[in-house]
Write a protein that holds these residues in place. Structure first.
Motif, PDB file in Angstrom:
ATOM      1  N   ILE A  55     -53.630  73.713  44.550  1.00 39.64           N
ATOM      2  CA  ILE A  55     -52.498  72.843  44.296  1.00 39.64           C
ATOM      3  C   ILE A  55     -52.323  71.949  45.512  1.00 39.64           C
ATOM      4  O   ILE A  55     -52.699  72.321  46.627  1.00 39.64           O
ATOM      5  CB  ILE A  55     -51.198  73.628  44.014  1.00 39.64           C
ATOM      6  N   GLY A  56     -51.781  70.784  45.291  1.00 39.15           N
ATOM      7  CA  GLY A  56     -51.589  69.870  46.402  1.00 39.15           C
ATOM      8  C   GLY A  56     -50.314  69.083  46.232  1.00 39.15           C
ATOM      9  O   GLY A  56     -49.855  68.845  45.116  1.00 39.15           O
ATOM     10  N   GLY A 100     -42.558  68.148  55.177  1.00 40.27           N
ATOM     11  CA  GLY A 100     -42.788  66.726  54.992  1.00 40.27           C
ATOM     12  C   GLY A 100     -44.241  66.305  55.091  1.00 40.27           C
ATOM     13  O   GLY A 100     -44.554  65.133  54.943  1.00 40.27           O
ATOM     14  N   SER A 101     -45.148  67.233  55.343  1.00 40.47           N
ATOM     15  CA  SER A 101     -46.562  66.885  55.459  1.00 40.47           C
ATOM     16  C   SER A 101     -47.301  67.270  54.181  1.00 40.47           C
ATOM     17  O   SER A 101     -46.832  68.075  53.387  1.00 40.47           O
ATOM     18  CB  SER A 101     -47.202  67.578  56.660  1.00 40.47           C
ATOM     19  N   GLY A 102     -48.479  66.703  54.012  1.00 39.63           N
ATOM     20  CA  GLY A 102     -49.308  67.025  52.864  1.00 39.63           C
ATOM     21  C   GLY A 102     -49.980  68.366  53.044  1.00 39.63           C
ATOM     22  O   GLY A 102     -50.289  68.791  54.155  1.00 39.63           O
ATOM     23  N   VAL A 103     -50.197  69.062  51.924  1.00 38.79           N
ATOM     24  CA  VAL A 103     -50.816  70.383  51.977  1.00 38.79           C
ATOM     25  C   VAL A 103     -51.648  70.602  50.717  1.00 38.79           C
ATOM     26  O   VAL A 103     -51.329  70.078  49.648  1.00 38.79           O
ATOM     27  CB  VAL A 103     -49.741  71.490  52.124  1.00 38.79           C
ATOM     28  N   VAL A 104     -52.739  71.331  50.880  1.00 32.98           N
ATOM     29  CA  VAL A 104     -53.535  71.820  49.764  1.00 32.98           C
ATOM     30  C   VAL A 104     -53.596  73.329  49.924  1.00 32.98           C
ATOM     31  O   VAL A 104     -53.935  73.829  50.997  1.00 32.98           O
ATOM     32  CB  VAL A 104     -54.963  71.226  49.749  1.00 32.98           C
ATOM     33  N   ALA A 105     -53.216  74.055  48.864  1.00 36.07           N
ATOM     34  CA  ALA A 105     -53.226  75.515  48.900  1.00 36.07           C
ATOM     35  C   ALA A 105     -54.164  76.023  47.821  1.00 36.07           C
ATOM     36  O   ALA A 105     -54.141  75.540  46.689  1.00 36.07           O
ATOM     37  CB  ALA A 105     -51.817  76.061  48.679  1.00 36.07           C
ATOM     38  N   GLU A 106     -54.989  76.993  48.176  1.00 36.47           N
ATOM     39  CA  GLU A 106     -55.904  77.603  47.209  1.00 36.47           C
ATOM     40  C   GLU A 106     -55.455  79.023  46.951  1.00 36.47           C
ATOM     41  O   GLU A 106     -55.185  79.779  47.883  1.00 36.47           O
ATOM     42  CB  GLU A 106     -57.333  77.579  47.748  1.00 36.47           C
ATOM     43  N   GLY A 107     -55.361  79.389  45.686  1.00 35.22           N
ATOM     44  CA  GLY A 107     -54.927  80.730  45.323  1.00 35.22           C
ATOM     45  C   GLY A 107     -54.764  80.867  43.825  1.00 35.22           C
ATOM     46  O   GLY A 107     -55.480  80.233  43.056  1.00 35.22           O
ATOM     47  N   ARG A 108     -53.760  81.684  43.420  1.00 34.12           N
ATOM     48  CA  ARG A 108     -53.552  81.955  41.990  1.00 34.12           C
ATOM     49  C   ARG A 108     -52.071  81.883  41.636  1.00 34.12           C
ATOM     50  O   ARG A 108     -51.223  82.268  42.428  1.00 34.12           O
ATOM     51  CB  ARG A 108     -54.075  83.344  41.624  1.00 34.12           C
ATOM     52  N   PHE A 109     -51.814  81.426  40.420  1.00 36.08           N
ATOM     53  CA  PHE A 109     -50.453  81.433  39.901  1.00 36.08           C
ATOM     54  C   PHE A 109     -50.092  82.836  39.432  1.00 36.08           C
ATOM     55  O   PHE A 109     -50.928  83.570  38.929  1.00 36.08           O
ATOM     56  CB  PHE A 109     -50.310  80.461  38.726  1.00 36.08           C
ATOM     57  N   PHE A 115     -46.777  80.678  43.206  1.00 39.89           N
ATOM     58  CA  PHE A 115     -48.180  80.538  43.573  1.00 39.89           C
ATOM     59  C   PHE A 115     -48.433  81.362  44.822  1.00 39.89           C
ATOM     60  O   PHE A 115     -47.708  81.230  45.813  1.00 39.89           O
ATOM     61  CB  PHE A 115     -48.501  79.063  43.838  1.00 39.89           C
ATOM     62  N   VAL A 116     -49.417  82.234  44.786  1.00 44.39           N
ATOM     63  CA  VAL A 116     -49.799  83.033  45.954  1.00 44.39           C
ATOM     64  C   VAL A 116     -51.075  82.425  46.519  1.00 44.39           C
ATOM     65  O   VAL A 116     -52.119  82.428  45.871  1.00 44.39           O
ATOM     66  CB  VAL A 116     -50.000  84.514  45.590  1.00 44.39           C
ATOM     67  N   ALA A 117     -50.963  81.871  47.721  1.00 45.21           N
ATOM     68  CA  ALA A 117     -52.082  81.167  48.343  1.00 45.21           C
ATOM     69  C   ALA A 117     -52.930  82.105  49.179  1.00 45.21           C
ATOM     70  O   ALA A 117     -52.413  82.953  49.902  1.00 45.21           O
ATOM     71  CB  ALA A 117     -51.560  80.022  49.203  1.00 45.21           C
ATOM     72  N   ASP A 118     -54.235  81.933  49.083  1.00 44.98           N
ATOM     73  CA  ASP A 118     -55.188  82.658  49.930  1.00 44.98           C
ATOM     74  C   ASP A 118     -55.564  81.818  51.141  1.00 44.98           C
ATOM     75  O   ASP A 118     -55.975  82.343  52.168  1.00 44.98           O
ATOM     76  CB  ASP A 118     -56.465  82.975  49.150  1.00 44.98           C
TER      77      ASP A 118
END
Length: 144
Positions: A55-56, A100-109, A115-118
């Protein structure tokens, strides 16, 4: 068997072997692929519960909450449509990660919509300059 037929047979075997290798590689990569979703996509299409996704968006101002254990954080990722996703991450976040910054998180809903990010990847804009270089640039502009 004529030489012409031998070459044709070898060519067909080589093409078959290459096709097999491509299919094996695609099969192996299928499990590693992570699809990307923006918060608006999730709101529109629903939660993809069956696979790892990315997600981003932007980390909402005032949304970062640190747990007493010191390594778990909860925050909210949003986009320009005001759709949001609550995220939980346990680990060390990148230096560029902030509100306030951009983020990309990888994980599972999770079934509850969180969302739980790894893994967390912080994004920066095109004007970003590492602090070490920014200091050097300031020195050279002062000398001019």
């Amino acid at each position: 068997m004529k030489a012409k037929h031998q070459r044709l047979t070898l060519l067909l075997i080589a093409i078959g072997a290459m096709l097999g290798a491509v299919l094996l590689a695609m099969s192996a990569l299928k499990d590693q692929a992570a699809y990307f979703y923006a918060p608006a996509d999730v709101a529109r299409k629903g939660l993809p519960l069956d696979r790892a996704v990315r997600i981003g968006g932007m980390v909402r101002e005032g949304s970062i909450r640190r747990s007493p254990d010191g390594v778990t954080i909860n925050f909210i990722v949003g986009d320009e449509t005001n759709a949001t996703i609550p995220v939980r991450f346990t680990g060390i976040v990148p230096d560029l990660f902030k509100e306030g910054s951009g983020v990309v998180a990888e994980g599972r809903f999770q079934p509850n919509g969180s969302f739980v990010a790894d893994e967390i990847l912080a994004k920066h804009d095109e004007n970003y300059m590492p602090p070490e270089l920014a200091g050097e640039r300031h020195k050279t502009e002062t000398l001019k």
